[in-house]
Write a protein that holds these residues in place. Structure first.
Motif, mmCIF file in Angstrom:
data_model
loop_
_atom_site.group_PDB
_atom_site.id
_atom_site.type_symbol
_atom_site.label_atom_id
_atom_site.label_comp_id
_atom_site.label_asym_id
_atom_site.label_seq_id
_atom_site.Cartn_x
_atom_site.Cartn_y
_atom_site.Cartn_z
ATOM 1 N N GLU A 65 -45.601 -4.285 5.918
ATOM 2 C CA GLU A 65 -44.434 -5.071 6.324
ATOM 3 C C GLU A 65 -44.263 -6.364 5.537
ATOM 4 O O GLU A 65 -43.292 -7.091 5.741
ATOM 5 C CB GLU A 65 -44.509 -5.375 7.820
ATOM 6 N N ASP A 67 -43.215 -8.861 2.665
ATOM 7 C CA ASP A 67 -42.111 -8.847 1.711
ATOM 8 C C ASP A 67 -42.575 -8.515 0.295
ATOM 9 O O ASP A 67 -41.884 -7.812 -0.436
ATOM 10 C CB ASP A 67 -41.377 -10.190 1.715
ATOM 11 N N LYS A 70 -43.098 -4.786 0.047
ATOM 12 C CA LYS A 70 -41.792 -4.116 0.062
ATOM 13 C C LYS A 70 -41.085 -4.264 -1.286
ATOM 14 O O LYS A 70 -40.466 -3.313 -1.782
ATOM 15 C CB LYS A 70 -40.917 -4.681 1.176
ATOM 16 N N LYS A 74 -40.028 -1.338 -3.815
ATOM 17 C CA LYS A 74 -38.615 -1.170 -4.182
ATOM 18 C C LYS A 74 -38.447 -1.044 -5.701
ATOM 19 O O LYS A 74 -37.565 -0.330 -6.171
ATOM 20 C CB LYS A 74 -37.820 -2.357 -3.646
#
Length: 132
Positions: A65, A67, A70, A74
């Motif tokens: 979770e 950032d 993530k 991405k």
């Protein structure tokens, strides 16, 4: 047996990438000091850094979770895999993954204790004679 959950992450780069939950800090600036320009900020995020090594590894589930994780996922630098408990983690990774989980738990507890202690110090400074 541990109830800790883990996540498989594949680092698709040739370098170790350190990830943190956020830029966590402790603002110890005494707003009641006669000298107003003395910013006192203590970094707390380094204690929570997790190094994601090249290739496939197992890490505490909570970092999924973050950032930073993530963002790397991405941009295809990381591939997020399966979630599992300790029974699904390969033996060569289990001890490292559990140690990372303990380190994060201890760092969070220390951060929360430092925040609380700092608040008490600043409250005492606010109430001292001569404070504005």
């Amino acid at each position: 047996m541990s109830t800790t959950k883990f996540i498989q992450i594949s680092n698709n780069t040739p370098t170790v990438i350190g990830v943190i939950p956020s830029i966590m800090l402790i603002d110890a600036t005494n707003k009641y000091s006669p000298v107003k320009d003395r910013l006192n900020v203590k970094p707390a995020w380094m204690n929570m850094k997790v190094d994601i090594v090249p290739g496939v590894g197992w890490y505490p589930l909570e970092i999924k979770e973050w950032d930073a994780v993530k963002s790397f996922a991405k941009t295809n630098k990381f591939t997020i895999g399966v979630e599992t408990d300790a029974s699904g983690v390969p033996s060569e990774w289990l001890e490292k993954a559990e140690e990372m989980s303990r380190k994060l738990t201890n760092a969070k507890a220390k951060y929360n204790a430092d925040i609380e202690r700092n608040a008490k110090i600043l409250e005492a400074d606010k109430n001292r004679p001569g404070a504005e």
